[in-house]
Motif scaffolding. Sequence first.
Motif, PDB file in Angstrom:
ATOM      1  N   MET A 179       0.805  -1.113   0.078  1.00 33.22           N
ATOM      2  CA  MET A 179      -0.396  -0.465  -0.244  1.00 33.22           C
ATOM      3  C   MET A 179       0.781   1.357   0.200  1.00 33.22           C
ATOM      4  SD  MET A 179      -3.538  -0.726   2.452  1.00 33.22           S
ATOM      5  CE  MET A 179      -4.318  -2.545   2.099  1.00 33.22           C
ATOM      6  N   VAL A 180       2.194   1.127   1.002  1.00 38.56           N
ATOM      7  CA  VAL A 180       2.719   2.330   0.799  1.00 38.56           C
ATOM      8  C   VAL A 180       3.661   2.352  -0.672  1.00 38.56           C
ATOM      9  CG1 VAL A 180       5.178   3.037   1.830  1.00 38.56           C
ATOM     10  CG2 VAL A 180       3.431   2.752   3.289  1.00 38.56           C
TER      11      VAL A 180
ATOM     12  N   HIS B 244      -4.727  -8.256 -11.316  1.00 37.45           N
ATOM     13  CA  HIS B 244      -5.114  -8.057  -9.966  1.00 37.45           C
ATOM     14  C   HIS B 244      -6.499  -7.179 -10.222  1.00 37.45           C
ATOM     15  CE1 HIS B 244      -0.503  -8.152  -9.310  1.00 37.45           C
ATOM     16  NE2 HIS B 244      -1.161  -8.161  -7.685  1.00 37.45           N
ATOM     17  N   SER B 245      -7.512  -7.808  -9.482  1.00 38.94           N
ATOM     18  CA  SER B 245      -8.780  -6.614  -9.583  1.00 38.94           C
ATOM     19  C   SER B 245      -8.182  -5.537  -9.056  1.00 38.94           C
ATOM     20  CB  SER B 245      -9.755  -7.472  -8.576  1.00 38.94           C
ATOM     21  OG  SER B 245      -8.979  -8.431  -7.658  1.00 38.94           O
ATOM     22  N   HIS B 246      -7.737  -5.681  -7.588  1.00 38.20           N
ATOM     23  CA  HIS B 246      -7.678  -4.274  -6.606  1.00 38.20           C
ATOM     24  C   HIS B 246      -5.819  -3.710  -6.919  1.00 38.20           C
ATOM     25  CE1 HIS B 246     -11.518  -5.785  -5.803  1.00 38.20           C
ATOM     26  NE2 HIS B 246     -11.762  -4.686  -6.407  1.00 38.20           N
ATOM     27  N   MET B 247      -6.071  -3.115  -5.819  1.00 39.34           N
ATOM     28  CA  MET B 247      -3.976  -2.486  -5.800  1.00 39.34           C
ATOM     29  C   MET B 247      -3.686  -3.464  -5.297  1.00 39.34           C
ATOM     30  SD  MET B 247      -4.432   0.204  -7.908  1.00 39.34           S
ATOM     31  CE  MET B 247      -2.034  -0.304  -7.566  1.00 39.34           C
ATOM     32  N   VAL B 248      -4.469  -4.072  -4.180  1.00 35.52           N
ATOM     33  CA  VAL B 248      -3.847  -4.669  -3.501  1.00 35.52           C
ATOM     34  C   VAL B 248      -4.799  -6.252  -2.375  1.00 35.52           C
ATOM     35  CG1 VAL B 248      -2.524  -4.761  -0.923  1.00 35.52           C
ATOM     36  CG2 VAL B 248      -2.111  -3.164  -2.179  1.00 35.52           C
ATOM     37  N   GLY B 249      -4.029  -6.984  -2.128  1.00 37.46           N
ATOM     38  CA  GLY B 249      -4.926  -7.975  -1.476  1.00 37.46           C
ATOM     39  C   GLY B 249      -6.322  -8.509  -1.614  1.00 37.46           C
ATOM     40  N   GLY B 250      -6.198  -8.374  -3.429  1.00 36.85           N
ATOM     41  CA  GLY B 250      -7.535  -9.155  -3.582  1.00 36.85           C
ATOM     42  C   GLY B 250      -8.937  -8.537  -3.853  1.00 36.85           C
TER      43      GLY B 250
ATOM     44  N   THR C 138      -9.556  -1.966  -0.515  1.00 33.79           N
ATOM     45  CA  THR C 138      -8.370  -1.445   0.819  1.00 33.79           C
ATOM     46  C   THR C 138      -8.610   0.180  -0.247  1.00 33.79           C
ATOM     47  OG1 THR C 138      -6.422  -1.691  -1.158  1.00 33.79           O
ATOM     48  CG2 THR C 138      -7.784  -3.313   0.567  1.00 33.79           C
ATOM     49  N   VAL C 139      -7.641   0.596   0.845  1.00 32.15           N
ATOM     50  CA  VAL C 139      -7.086   1.972   1.233  1.00 32.15           C
ATOM     51  C   VAL C 139      -6.098   2.398  -0.206  1.00 32.15           C
ATOM     52  CG1 VAL C 139      -5.504   1.256   2.678  1.00 32.15           C
ATOM     53  CG2 VAL C 139      -5.996   4.307   2.784  1.00 32.15           C
ATOM     54  N   ALA C 140      -5.757   1.633  -1.047  1.00 30.41           N
ATOM     55  CA  ALA C 140      -4.654   1.216  -1.854  1.00 30.41           C
ATOM     56  C   ALA C 140      -5.426   1.859  -3.155  1.00 30.41           C
ATOM     57  CB  ALA C 140      -4.121   0.277  -2.344  1.00 30.41           C
ATOM     58  N   ASP C 141      -6.916   1.208  -2.992  1.00 32.59           N
ATOM     59  CA  ASP C 141      -7.607   2.136  -4.311  1.00 32.59           C
ATOM     60  C   ASP C 141      -7.999   3.108  -4.593  1.00 32.59           C
ATOM     61  OD1 ASP C 141      -7.703  -0.795  -5.872  1.00 32.59           O
ATOM     62  OD2 ASP C 141      -8.160  -1.146  -3.501  1.00 32.59           O
ATOM     63  N   ILE C 142      -8.863   3.329  -3.285  1.00 25.53           N
ATOM     64  CA  ILE C 142      -9.035   4.613  -2.909  1.00 25.53           C
ATOM     65  C   ILE C 142      -7.515   5.793  -3.266  1.00 25.53           C
ATOM     66  CG2 ILE C 142      -9.294   6.380  -1.207  1.00 25.53           C
ATOM     67  CD1 ILE C 142     -11.533   4.856   0.187  1.00 25.53           C
ATOM     68  N   ASN C 143      -6.313   5.740  -2.496  1.00 22.34           N
ATOM     69  CA  ASN C 143      -5.386   6.563  -2.741  1.00 22.34           C
ATOM     70  C   ASN C 143      -5.140   6.884  -3.806  1.00 22.34           C
ATOM     71  OD1 ASN C 143      -4.755   7.194  -0.331  1.00 22.34           O
ATOM     72  ND2 ASN C 143      -3.757   5.869   0.131  1.00 22.34           N
ATOM     73  N   MET C 144      -5.044   5.134  -4.717  1.00 19.37           N
ATOM     74  CA  MET C 144      -4.582   5.706  -6.429  1.00 19.37           C
ATOM     75  C   MET C 144      -6.299   6.002  -7.404  1.00 19.37           C
ATOM     76  SD  MET C 144      -2.489   5.069  -8.399  1.00 19.37           S
ATOM     77  CE  MET C 144      -0.931   3.738  -8.370  1.00 19.37           C
ATOM     78  N   ALA C 145      -7.165   5.664  -6.593  1.00 20.34           N
ATOM     79  CA  ALA C 145      -7.698   6.328  -7.937  1.00 20.34           C
ATOM     80  C   ALA C 145      -8.681   7.743  -7.593  1.00 20.34           C
ATOM     81  CB  ALA C 145      -9.278   5.640  -6.826  1.00 20.34           C
ATOM     82  N   GLU C 146      -7.808   8.309  -6.454  1.00 16.65           N
ATOM     83  CA  GLU C 146      -8.012   9.771  -5.925  1.00 16.65           C
ATOM     84  C   GLU C 146      -7.134  10.525  -6.772  1.00 16.65           C
ATOM     85  OE1 GLU C 146     -10.835  10.587  -6.348  1.00 16.65           O
ATOM     86  OE2 GLU C 146     -10.918  12.328  -4.977  1.00 16.65           O
ATOM     87  N   ILE C 147      -6.018   9.548  -6.878  1.00 10.45           N
ATOM     88  CA  ILE C 147      -4.929  10.340  -8.090  1.00 10.45           C
ATOM     89  C   ILE C 147      -4.992  10.600  -9.751  1.00 10.45           C
ATOM     90  CG2 ILE C 147      -2.573  10.058  -8.427  1.00 10.45           C
ATOM     91  CD1 ILE C 147      -1.371   9.506  -5.791  1.00 10.45           C
ATOM     92  N   VAL C 148      -5.802   9.604  -9.924  1.00 10.55           N
ATOM     93  CA  VAL C 148      -5.784   8.753 -11.274  1.00 10.55           C
ATOM     94  C   VAL C 148      -7.255   9.718 -11.961  1.00 10.55           C
ATOM     95  CG1 VAL C 148      -6.753   6.989 -13.205  1.00 10.55           C
ATOM     96  CG2 VAL C 148      -4.997   5.938 -11.392  1.00 10.55           C
ATOM     97  N   ARG C 149      -7.962   9.608 -11.117  1.00 13.03           N
ATOM     98  CA  ARG C 149      -8.999  10.620 -11.475  1.00 13.03           C
ATOM     99  C   ARG C 149      -8.828  12.580 -12.259  1.00 13.03           C
ATOM    100  NH1 ARG C 149     -11.734  14.810  -8.434  1.00 13.03           N
ATOM    101  NH2 ARG C 149     -11.120  14.088  -6.687  1.00 13.03           N
ATOM    102  N   TYR C 150      -7.711  12.639 -11.698  1.00 10.55           N
ATOM    103  CA  TYR C 150      -7.615  14.509 -11.926  1.00 10.55           C
ATOM    104  C   TYR C 150      -7.183  13.862 -13.872  1.00 10.55           C
ATOM    105  CZ  TYR C 150      -6.181  15.549  -7.213  1.00 10.55           C
ATOM    106  OH  TYR C 150      -6.698  14.842  -6.256  1.00 10.55           O
ATOM    107  N   ALA C 151      -6.510  12.884 -14.233  1.00 10.56           N
ATOM    108  CA  ALA C 151      -7.075  12.424 -15.429  1.00 10.56           C
ATOM    109  C   ALA C 151      -7.909  12.127 -16.305  1.00 10.56           C
ATOM    110  CB  ALA C 151      -5.487  10.922 -15.735  1.00 10.56           C
TER     111      ALA C 151
END
Length: 221
Positions: free
Chosen positions: A106-107, A161-167, A170-183
């Motif tokens: 996640m980090v 992988h279905s998700h960023m971490v752990g299948g 998780t919080v890793a999806d939120i963190n990445m999704a909110e970054i990718v959203r800008y594009a």
Amino acid sequence: MITLYGMHRSRATRNLWLLHELEAEFTLKPVVQAYRLEARGIDPSAADAPFNTRSAEFLKLSPAGAIPVLEDEGLILSESLAINLYLARKLGGPLAPRDAREEAQMVQWALYGATAIEEPALEIMFAYAKGETEGGQRIIEANADKLQRPFAALEAHLETHSHMVGGRFTVADINMAEIVRYAQPHKALMAAYPRITGWLELCQARPAFKKMWANRETEPA
Ligand SMILES: N[C@@H](CCC(=O)N[C@@H](CS)C(=O)NCC(=O)O)C(=O)O
């Protein structure tokens, strides 16, 4: 008691989304970005200016003068992605890392999003927000080029992988999704990465995202 300082139109969205997912009790203290006040012709240092990122009281919490900031039981924490990793760890549940290995992943993804994706993606979002000028189009394409390599890496990850971490979500999806959203306003770029697009749509279909987004829409741009 959790207090989040920020606005819905800021990186605080990632924290608000997570807090809604966790159904956590919290207070949101509005702190507007100084540049937004300046854009409205308001001097952020004026005595009657709204509480903002250059207000003396806020600078005690965030010497960098940036939102979001979290206050929780004496802990003052800045950096939106670190705030989310902390909240997930503290409040637990399936959105949190299950073990040290998941935490490390996640980090890893949070750092990759922040260093390889966030800046070009933000440039794209700002350029679209300003309207489609010739100069803006050049900025959009230059930054879309910068995203090709990290988006290819993310696409490859989501192919297996279905998700960023752990299948699971998780919080890793939120963190990445909110970054990718800008594009996301760059439709052609997103269309070139169908796994990213599909994963992002699933993330954004979650009720907690929609709740955050509905609140965001009520704030002036
Ligand atoms: N890396 C930081 C960035 C924080 C940041 O730059 N926040 C912007 C709003 S999204 C801000 O507060 N800018 C204040 C200003 O320019 O006055 C994070 O993720 O929290």
